[in-house]
Design a protein around this motif. Structure first.
Motif, PDB file in Angstrom:
ATOM      1  N   GLN A  61       1.866   5.105   1.238  1.00 44.90           N
ATOM      2  CA  GLN A  61       2.008   4.864  -0.083  1.00 44.90           C
ATOM      3  C   GLN A  61       1.280   5.829  -1.212  1.00 44.90           C
ATOM      4  O   GLN A  61       1.851   5.792  -2.054  1.00 44.90           O
ATOM      5  CB  GLN A  61       1.663   3.481  -0.338  1.00 44.90           C
ATOM      6  N   GLN A  65       3.288   8.685  -1.799  1.00 44.78           N
ATOM      7  CA  GLN A  65       4.624   8.380  -2.561  1.00 44.78           C
ATOM      8  C   GLN A  65       4.171   7.899  -3.916  1.00 44.78           C
ATOM      9  O   GLN A  65       4.802   8.026  -4.864  1.00 44.78           O
ATOM     10  CB  GLN A  65       5.245   7.238  -1.934  1.00 44.78           C
ATOM     11  N   HIS A 125      10.087   5.539   5.350  1.00 45.63           N
ATOM     12  CA  HIS A 125       9.708   6.048   4.102  1.00 45.63           C
ATOM     13  C   HIS A 125      10.578   7.309   3.628  1.00 45.63           C
ATOM     14  O   HIS A 125      10.887   7.140   2.563  1.00 45.63           O
ATOM     15  CB  HIS A 125       8.487   6.675   4.552  1.00 45.63           C
TER      16      HIS A 125
END
Length: 477
Positions: free
Chosen positions: A143, A146, A390
């Motif tokens: 995360q 990202q 992902h």
């Protein structure tokens, strides 16, 4: 070609027909290979121009030894999702089958022909090495990377946040049991997508792994929205569309205080939902005909809307609400849905349209399930499954951005066929440039300039042999 060392700049070969043909006429060429899909060239250029490949260089890397830079693993897993390959083993058989494809994935000639590991039979590396790398990456590291990449995309594609509308939903992928008594698992992804240009762009996600005890949708949703607001800046998100799995009156009230309006469907057993259905059945209730739902199968009902204001029977929600009751009339039944919002400026028609927009994330999940391998992750360790999902979401979003940038926004983009079979053309390379030629075009150039080709015979043959995988001859002692 792309650089091979960690920390160096990606430099993809670019198409330049005039430069390459001029070199061919001089008898100069760095290699000829069967042409694969032209999509690969355009998409690789898109990734490079928007800094995606550079971002992969900053992917977290917990390893002690760095024989393979993380960007190679990232770009490979991105293309695994892009070409709908359900298993990691398919990478060896599809993406690594052609030197031409490998070039477009970022590998140089030496990596293609010699690999990263001395004596390895699989070039440039095998799926086991890729899985071992991603098995060390946790959900927070995915995360965090990202978050940075999504911030970069928002800066480059400013129209993504023009409306300020985000859609939040969750999806669970089942990872099957494997060999050696490896247990199965469930990976739940809570996904935040931006609604823009008539489609949804998943831009950020939060993972939990487990079974019945994994985090509830609301817990994940709150955590994900908070991360997005911190990373993207206040004011980027102005409207949140969620389904009844994210009902929390206190949260909705707090979001309104932070200038974020919420649109949410109510559960049938909620007092407010029952009150709304009762109000719309009074004699003075007004119904407006609305477009029917978009169904892939079954009977399409007649739809009507009843607008209700000053809704105040949801004790946990302390801010003003308005809403609509949606009535779908089928030949044998009538179905009601209740939708409320903290945005009092919306008209009933606008509110209904946002309801239809919420289905865009459902459509995206169906698209990813039907055409992409979202529900076909093979048996693997949970961190490896998370990494595959992902990069699948990322590939989906990047493909849609690529389609918008290349004037294909009206189409529903699908990745190329999973088997990248060479076509009937030839790719000619010279320096940092390439062009694609019909074989007849190449033969015409060679025959018309045979003297230049003959004069440069040994160098041309040596370059072509190396391009095909043969080692260069050793220089004499």
């Amino acid at each position: 070609m792309p650089a091979s060392e960690v920390g160096t700049t990606w430099s993809l070969v670019t198409e330049d027909r005039d430069t390459v043909i001029a070199a061919l006429k001089r008898g100069e060429c760095d290699g000829l290979l069967p042409a694969a899909s032209g999509f690969l060239d355009d998409f690789a250029t898109f990734l490079n121009e928007h800094g995606i490949l550079s971002q992969f260089e900053h992917f977290p890397d917990p390893r002690d030894a760095h024989s393979i830079a993380p960007q190679f693993f990232c770009n490979t897993l991105l293309h695994k999702g892009l070409f709908r390959l359900p298993r990691l083993a398919d990478i060896d058989q599809v993406l690594f089958q052609s030197p031409d494809v490998l070039r477009r994935l970022g590998f140089n000639l030496r990596q293609i022909h010699e690999g990263f590991y001395h004596g390895s039979q699989q070039k440039p590396f095998n799926s086991e090495a890729l899985a071992d790398f991603f098995s060390q990456i946790d959900a927070q590291q995915l995360q965090d990377h990202q978050l940075e990449l999504s911030r970069q995309l928002l800066q480059q594609f400013r129209w993504l946040a023009q409306d300020g509308t985000v859609v939040l939903d969750a999806n669970t992928t089942v990872v099957p049991r494997g060999h050696f008594k490896r247990p199965g698992a469930q990976v739940k992804a809570c996904v935040l997508g931006l609604r823009a240009a008539g489609r949804l762009f998943p831009l950020l996600w939060d993972f939990t792994t487990g079974g019945a005890g994994q985090a509830a949708d609301l817990t994940q949703g709150k955590r994900l929205l908070a991360a997005a607001r911190q990373a993207w800046g206040e004011g980027t998100i102005r409207r949140l569309i969620v389904d009844r799995g994210f009902i929390d009156g206190e949260w909705i009230s707090a979001l309104k205080a932070d200038h974020i309006d919420t649109i949410i469907g109510l559960r049938e057993n909620m007092d407010l939902c029952q009150d709304m259905i009762g109000l719309c059945q009074l004699d003075d209730a007004t119904w407006t005909v609305a477009p029917p739902p978009i169904l892939h199968e079954g009977v399409v009902p007649e739809r009507a809307l009843c607008h209700l204001q000053d809704l105040n029977t949801w004790d946990a929600c302390t801010v003003a609400l308005q809403g609509i009751v949606i009535r779908d009339t089928y030949p044998d039944r009538v179905r009601y849905q209740c939708l409320v919002t903290t945005d009092l400026a919306l008209t009933p028609t606008q509110l209904h349209q946002y309801t239809r927009d919420r289905w865009s994330i459902e459509e995206s999940f169906m698209d990813l399930t039907r055409y992409w391998p979202l529900d076909k992750v093979g048996s693997c360790r949970p961190p490896v499954a998370r990494a595959q999902i992902h990069f699948l979401f990322l590939a989906y979003t990047l493909l849609h951005l690529f389609a918008c940038e290349t004037d294909q926004a009206e189409a529903s983009p699908l990745p190329p066929p999973p088997r990248l079979l060479p076509g009937q053309k030839v790719t000619a390379y010279f320096g940092d440039h390439y062009t694609v030629l019909w074989l007849s075009e190449l033969m015409t150039i060679i025959l018309d300039h045979h003297e230049a080709w003959q004069a440069n015979r040994e160098q041309l043959l040596a370059a072509q042999r190396f391009c095909e995988g043969h080692p260069l001859p050793r220089a004499p002692d």
